[in-house]
Scaffold this motif. Structure first.
Motif, PDB file in Angstrom:
ATOM      1  N   GLN A 187       0.856  -1.185   0.000  1.00  0.00           N
ATOM      2  CA  GLN A 187       0.000   0.000   0.000  1.00  0.00           C
ATOM      3  C   GLN A 187       0.893   1.235   0.000  1.00  0.00           C
ATOM      4  OE1 GLN A 187      -2.379  -1.867   3.503  1.00  0.00           O
ATOM      5  NE2 GLN A 187      -3.697  -0.248   2.681  1.00  0.00           N
ATOM      6  N   THR A 188       0.569   2.189  -0.848  1.00  0.00           N
ATOM      7  CA  THR A 188       1.403   3.384  -0.958  1.00  0.00           C
ATOM      8  C   THR A 188       0.530   4.630  -1.047  1.00  0.00           C
ATOM      9  OG1 THR A 188       1.470   3.261  -3.386  1.00  0.00           O
ATOM     10  CG2 THR A 188       3.226   2.134  -2.179  1.00  0.00           C
ATOM     11  N   LEU A 189       1.066   5.720  -0.561  1.00  0.00           N
ATOM     12  CA  LEU A 189       0.482   7.039  -0.778  1.00  0.00           C
ATOM     13  C   LEU A 189       1.594   8.069  -0.591  1.00  0.00           C
ATOM     14  CD1 LEU A 189      -2.221   8.473  -1.402  1.00  0.00           C
ATOM     15  CD2 LEU A 189      -2.319   9.047   1.031  1.00  0.00           C
ATOM     16  N   ASP A 190       1.919   8.725  -1.676  1.00  0.00           N
ATOM     17  CA  ASP A 190       2.967   9.742  -1.658  1.00  0.00           C
ATOM     18  C   ASP A 190       2.305  11.097  -1.894  1.00  0.00           C
ATOM     19  OD1 ASP A 190       5.145  11.369  -1.911  1.00  0.00           O
ATOM     20  OD2 ASP A 190       6.160  10.184  -3.442  1.00  0.00           O
ATOM     21  N   ALA A 191       2.260  11.919  -0.854  1.00  0.00           N
ATOM     22  CA  ALA A 191       1.630  13.236  -0.950  1.00  0.00           C
ATOM     23  C   ALA A 191       2.617  14.304  -1.398  1.00  0.00           C
ATOM     24  CB  ALA A 191       1.002  13.619   0.381  1.00  0.00           C
ATOM     25  N   LYS A 192       3.750  13.888  -1.961  1.00  0.00           N
ATOM     26  CA  LYS A 192       4.749  14.807  -2.519  1.00  0.00           C
ATOM     27  C   LYS A 192       5.260  15.803  -1.485  1.00  0.00           C
ATOM     28  CE  LYS A 192       3.969  12.761  -6.430  1.00  0.00           C
ATOM     29  NZ  LYS A 192       4.904  11.723  -6.891  1.00  0.00           N
ATOM     30  N   VAL A 193       5.469  15.297  -0.279  1.00  0.00           N
ATOM     31  CA  VAL A 193       6.012  16.149   0.772  1.00  0.00           C
ATOM     32  C   VAL A 193       7.509  16.347   0.545  1.00  0.00           C
ATOM     33  CG1 VAL A 193       6.607  16.196   3.231  1.00  0.00           C
ATOM     34  CG2 VAL A 193       4.273  15.651   2.507  1.00  0.00           C
ATOM     35  N   THR A 194       7.934  17.590   0.630  1.00  0.00           N
ATOM     36  CA  THR A 194       9.355  17.927   0.569  1.00  0.00           C
ATOM     37  C   THR A 194       9.655  18.823   1.759  1.00  0.00           C
ATOM     38  OG1 THR A 194       9.298  17.894  -1.850  1.00  0.00           O
ATOM     39  CG2 THR A 194      11.191  18.956  -0.818  1.00  0.00           C
ATOM     40  N   TYR A 195      10.744  18.548   2.448  1.00  0.00           N
ATOM     41  CA  TYR A 195      11.117  19.465   3.519  1.00  0.00           C
ATOM     42  C   TYR A 195      12.605  19.748   3.492  1.00  0.00           C
ATOM     43  CZ  TYR A 195      11.700  15.064   6.213  1.00  0.00           C
ATOM     44  OH  TYR A 195      12.031  13.810   6.649  1.00  0.00           O
ATOM     45  N   THR A 196      12.938  20.916   3.992  1.00  0.00           N
ATOM     46  CA  THR A 196      14.298  21.420   3.899  1.00  0.00           C
ATOM     47  C   THR A 196      14.676  22.034   5.245  1.00  0.00           C
ATOM     48  OG1 THR A 196      15.741  22.906   2.636  1.00  0.00           O
ATOM     49  CG2 THR A 196      13.486  23.633   2.971  1.00  0.00           C
ATOM     50  N   SER A 197      15.902  21.747   5.700  1.00  0.00           N
ATOM     51  CA  SER A 197      16.311  22.137   7.046  1.00  0.00           C
ATOM     52  C   SER A 197      17.712  22.730   7.047  1.00  0.00           C
ATOM     53  CB  SER A 197      16.290  20.931   7.987  1.00  0.00           C
ATOM     54  OG  SER A 197      15.004  20.382   8.113  1.00  0.00           O
ATOM     55  N   ARG A 198      17.945  23.576   8.055  1.00  0.00           N
ATOM     56  CA  ARG A 198      19.286  24.111   8.303  1.00  0.00           C
ATOM     57  C   ARG A 198      19.485  24.224   9.813  1.00  0.00           C
ATOM     58  NH1 ARG A 198      22.109  29.764   6.073  1.00  0.00           N
ATOM     59  NH2 ARG A 198      24.224  28.883   5.947  1.00  0.00           N
ATOM     60  N   TRP A 199      20.688  23.884  10.276  1.00  0.00           N
ATOM     61  CA  TRP A 199      20.995  23.905  11.699  1.00  0.00           C
ATOM     62  C   TRP A 199      21.625  25.255  12.079  1.00  0.00           C
ATOM     63  CZ3 TRP A 199      22.026  19.089  14.901  1.00  0.00           C
ATOM     64  CH2 TRP A 199      21.331  17.994  14.385  1.00  0.00           C
ATOM     65  N   TYR A 200      21.308  25.693  13.317  1.00  0.00           N
ATOM     66  CA  TYR A 200      21.809  26.971  13.826  1.00  0.00           C
ATOM     67  C   TYR A 200      22.237  26.830  15.279  1.00  0.00           C
ATOM     68  CZ  TYR A 200      19.556  29.291   9.833  1.00  0.00           C
ATOM     69  OH  TYR A 200      19.188  29.685   8.570  1.00  0.00           O
ATOM     70  N   ASP A 201      23.242  27.628  15.661  1.00  0.00           N
ATOM     71  CA  ASP A 201      23.573  27.846  17.066  1.00  0.00           C
ATOM     72  C   ASP A 201      22.718  28.986  17.585  1.00  0.00           C
ATOM     73  OD1 ASP A 201      25.497  25.908  17.538  1.00  0.00           O
ATOM     74  OD2 ASP A 201      27.166  27.197  16.941  1.00  0.00           O
ATOM     75  N   LEU A 202      22.093  28.786  18.739  1.00  0.00           N
ATOM     76  CA  LEU A 202      21.326  29.851  19.368  1.00  0.00           C
ATOM     77  C   LEU A 202      22.278  30.908  19.921  1.00  0.00           C
ATOM     78  CD1 LEU A 202      18.723  27.673  21.269  1.00  0.00           C
ATOM     79  CD2 LEU A 202      18.167  29.374  19.521  1.00  0.00           C
ATOM     80  N   PRO A 203      21.809  32.136  20.081  1.00  0.00           N
ATOM     81  CA  PRO A 203      22.661  33.155  20.700  1.00  0.00           C
ATOM     82  C   PRO A 203      22.962  32.797  22.147  1.00  0.00           C
ATOM     83  CG  PRO A 203      20.406  33.971  20.404  1.00  0.00           C
ATOM     84  CD  PRO A 203      20.500  32.666  19.673  1.00  0.00           C
ATOM     85  N   ALA A 204      24.104  33.269  22.645  1.00  0.00           N
ATOM     86  CA  ALA A 204      24.495  32.964  24.023  1.00  0.00           C
ATOM     87  C   ALA A 204      23.459  33.469  25.017  1.00  0.00           C
ATOM     88  CB  ALA A 204      25.863  33.585  24.315  1.00  0.00           C
ATOM     89  N   GLU A 240      19.777  19.439  21.380  1.00  0.00           N
ATOM     90  CA  GLU A 240      20.846  19.538  22.367  1.00  0.00           C
ATOM     91  C   GLU A 240      21.930  20.514  21.916  1.00  0.00           C
ATOM     92  OE1 GLU A 240      21.955  16.567  19.283  1.00  0.00           O
ATOM     93  OE2 GLU A 240      20.141  16.948  20.470  1.00  0.00           O
ATOM     94  N   GLY A 241      22.763  20.930  22.883  1.00  0.00           N
ATOM     95  CA  GLY A 241      23.912  21.763  22.544  1.00  0.00           C
ATOM     96  C   GLY A 241      23.571  23.192  22.212  1.00  0.00           C
ATOM     97  N   ASN A 242      22.435  23.709  22.717  1.00  0.00           N
ATOM     98  CA  ASN A 242      22.023  25.078  22.444  1.00  0.00           C
ATOM     99  C   ASN A 242      21.904  25.339  20.941  1.00  0.00           C
ATOM    100  OD1 ASN A 242      21.182  27.517  23.714  1.00  0.00           O
ATOM    101  ND2 ASN A 242      23.076  28.512  23.053  1.00  0.00           N
ATOM    102  N   ARG A 243      21.334  24.345  20.247  1.00  0.00           N
ATOM    103  CA  ARG A 243      21.132  24.461  18.800  1.00  0.00           C
ATOM    104  C   ARG A 243      19.662  24.289  18.450  1.00  0.00           C
ATOM    105  NH1 ARG A 243      26.196  21.498  15.598  1.00  0.00           N
ATOM    106  NH2 ARG A 243      27.741  23.068  16.206  1.00  0.00           N
ATOM    107  N   VAL A 244      19.323  24.728  17.250  1.00  0.00           N
ATOM    108  CA  VAL A 244      17.974  24.544  16.707  1.00  0.00           C
ATOM    109  C   VAL A 244      18.085  24.084  15.265  1.00  0.00           C
ATOM    110  CG1 VAL A 244      16.819  26.243  18.195  1.00  0.00           C
ATOM    111  CG2 VAL A 244      17.812  26.969  16.009  1.00  0.00           C
TER     112      VAL A 244
END
Length: 478
Positions: A187-204, A240-244
């Motif tokens: 059984q399959t269903l592909d809703a053509k989801v695409t996602y894109t991410s980038r990692w950042y350090d939070l400010p001190a 973790e690590g004060n990142r988002v």
């Protein structure tokens, strides 16, 4: 109780590691075969490209992993995982605007996929009869009649039991077909989801207005003309690590692939808070994009005679749209279910495999139906589970308002909130929740009060402004 000398797990990611913990009490030796060389710490690796994106560890998954590996949750938090209450710690933009803060029934552990797997590897390595063999690629199975007897991996490894945890791309169905079994229905269903991410350090030092730890921006309910970016599902996800991890995703839309495009597109989502937050942080990665997001269920449970001595866990049997955060929790639940069945088994006969597949089917139906309820409403969706056009239109028309109704009622009704938390965390099916008379009464009461303008808890705060920091818990209680 020992059921055999050797068990082999194909794949060393979260599903395979959980399975190793499930098998260890019942075999003299458990071998985990992993194609990658595994890092000592929490690092990305080729075999888990999705590790670059946010991962929720749902409560059902937390409990399942904790049952398999006592102390896991404490170890995850000690390693940097964050124990938060989303209703208090997340700024949530849904419907017309920001939701109010209030205490709720749901807490979650936030952490990256690479941290979750590092802690899992540490727990597995504490088991004296489990060995992880790295840099090993499985090339096939060996058989004796209707039973799996081992694995070809550069050498023949005899096994009393084998578990496929090789993910979406598992070749095991092809190996079985070559040995004479029919291809499983898929059984399959592909809703053509695409996602894109980038990692950042939070400010001190976090800005004073950042009472929130997690930022969630749901797609707009507006059916009129609006920027395509208003249809994105957006997360500013703490790890973790004060990142988002800043993540944008969509159904059937093009997503940014470069750092410049990522920043530009972020400025056009429904609130300026997302782009403003990114600009206050320091980027520490490139942009990572994923399209491998279709729902896929290989129905081994429908084989007339499943192979003896073989089981399937995680994406190797049932993979979900990652937007719904069901993968790790579902895999951990299957591993725990396997342990429960092994503990009751006198021997690994044909009946064992059928009983386990039947129980696993029942468990997988809960997350599968949740994924279908949303993805079947998209016109761009393709696959065997694509509904007739009339049904798709109905689902598209009712799914978002129904979700907003449940979320709104949960703000003001503790019983609805409790059951909604159970559904979100795969502890209860959506059907069971909506079949509960008390929940239905709560939904009706909220709808009537909303029509009369008598909300207990305000909502719909201006999305262009900062989300309100006020705690409305006492207001909701009254």
């Amino acid at each position: 109780m020992r059921l055999g000398q050797t068990a082999v797990v194909l794949g060393g990611s979260a599903a395979g590691l959980c399975t190793a913990g499930a098998l260890a009490p019942f075999f003299d030796q458990v071998l985990v075969l992993e194609r990658d060389r595994l890092p000592a710490g929490a690092e990305h690796r080729r075999g888990v490209p999705q590790s670059k994106h946010p991962h929720f560890l749902l409560n059902s998954g937390r409990r399942a992993i904790g049952a398999l590996f006592p102390g896991f949750e404490d170890d995850l938090i000690a390693a940097g995982g964050l124990h938060l209450m989303p209703s208090m710690d997340a700024a949530y933009l849904d419907g017309a605007g920001w939701s109010a803060r209030k205490r709720s029934a749901m807490t979650m552990i936030y952490g990256s996929r690479i941290l979750i797997e590092r802690v899992l590897r540490d727990k597995v390595r504490e088991l004296p009869n489990v060995v992880i063999r790295e840099g090993v690629t499985a090339g096939g199975l060996t058989f004796d009649g209707g039973a799996v007897t081992g694995v070809e991996a550069g050498e023949r490894l005899d096994a009393d039991f084998v578990v496929d945890a090789m993910g979406r791309g598992s070749p095991v169905a092809g190996w079985l077909a070559a040995a004479g079994w029919p291809e499983p229905q898929t059984q399959t269903l592909d809703a053509k989801v695409t996602y894109t991410s980038r990692w950042y350090d939070l400010p001190a030092e976090r800005p004073a207005s950042w009472w929130w730890r997690h930022l969630v921006i749901m797609p707009t309910p507006d059916k009129g003309e609006h920027p395509a970016e208003h249809d994105f599902l957006v997360n500013f996800f703490p790890v973790e690590g004060n990142r988002v991890i800043a993540c944008m995703g969509s159904w059937g839309l093009e997503m940014p692939r470069t750092t410049d495009a990522f920043a530009e597109v972020a400025r056009r989502v429904r609130t300026p808070l997302f782009a403003d937050a990114m600009e206050r942080c320091e980027p520490v990665s490139e942009v990572h994009l994923t399209r491998s997001t279709g729902n896929k269920w290989r129905r081994y449970d429908r084989l007339r005679t499943p192979p003896r001595g073989l089981a399937f866990v995680g994406d190797a049997i049932c993979a979900f749209n990652p937007f719904y955060a069901q993968g790790i929790s579902s895999a951990a639940g299957s591993a725990l279910l396997l342990r429960e069945h092994l503990s009751r088994a006198g021997r690994l006969d044909d009946g064992f495999g059928k009983r386990f597949l039947a129980a696993q089917r029942k468990a997988l139906q809960v997350p599968w139906r949740l994924a279908m309820a949303r993805d079947q409403g998209y016109e761009c969706a393709e696959g065997t589970e694509k509904p007739p056009e009339w049904k798709r239109r109905v689902l598209a028309a009712v799914s978002a308002p129904a979700f907003s109704l449940i979320v709104g009622a949960a703000r003001e009704d503790d019983v609805v909130d409790e059951h909604f938390a159970k559904v979100f965390n795969l502890d209860e099916s959506l059907g069971d929740m909506l079949g509960n008379p008390r929940v239905l009464a709560g939904l009706v009461r909220y709808r009537v009060r909303a029509a009369l303008g008598r909300h207990r808890v305000p909502f719909g705060f201006d999305p262009r402004a900062e989300p309100p920091a006020t705690d409305y818990s006492t207001v909701a209680a009254r």
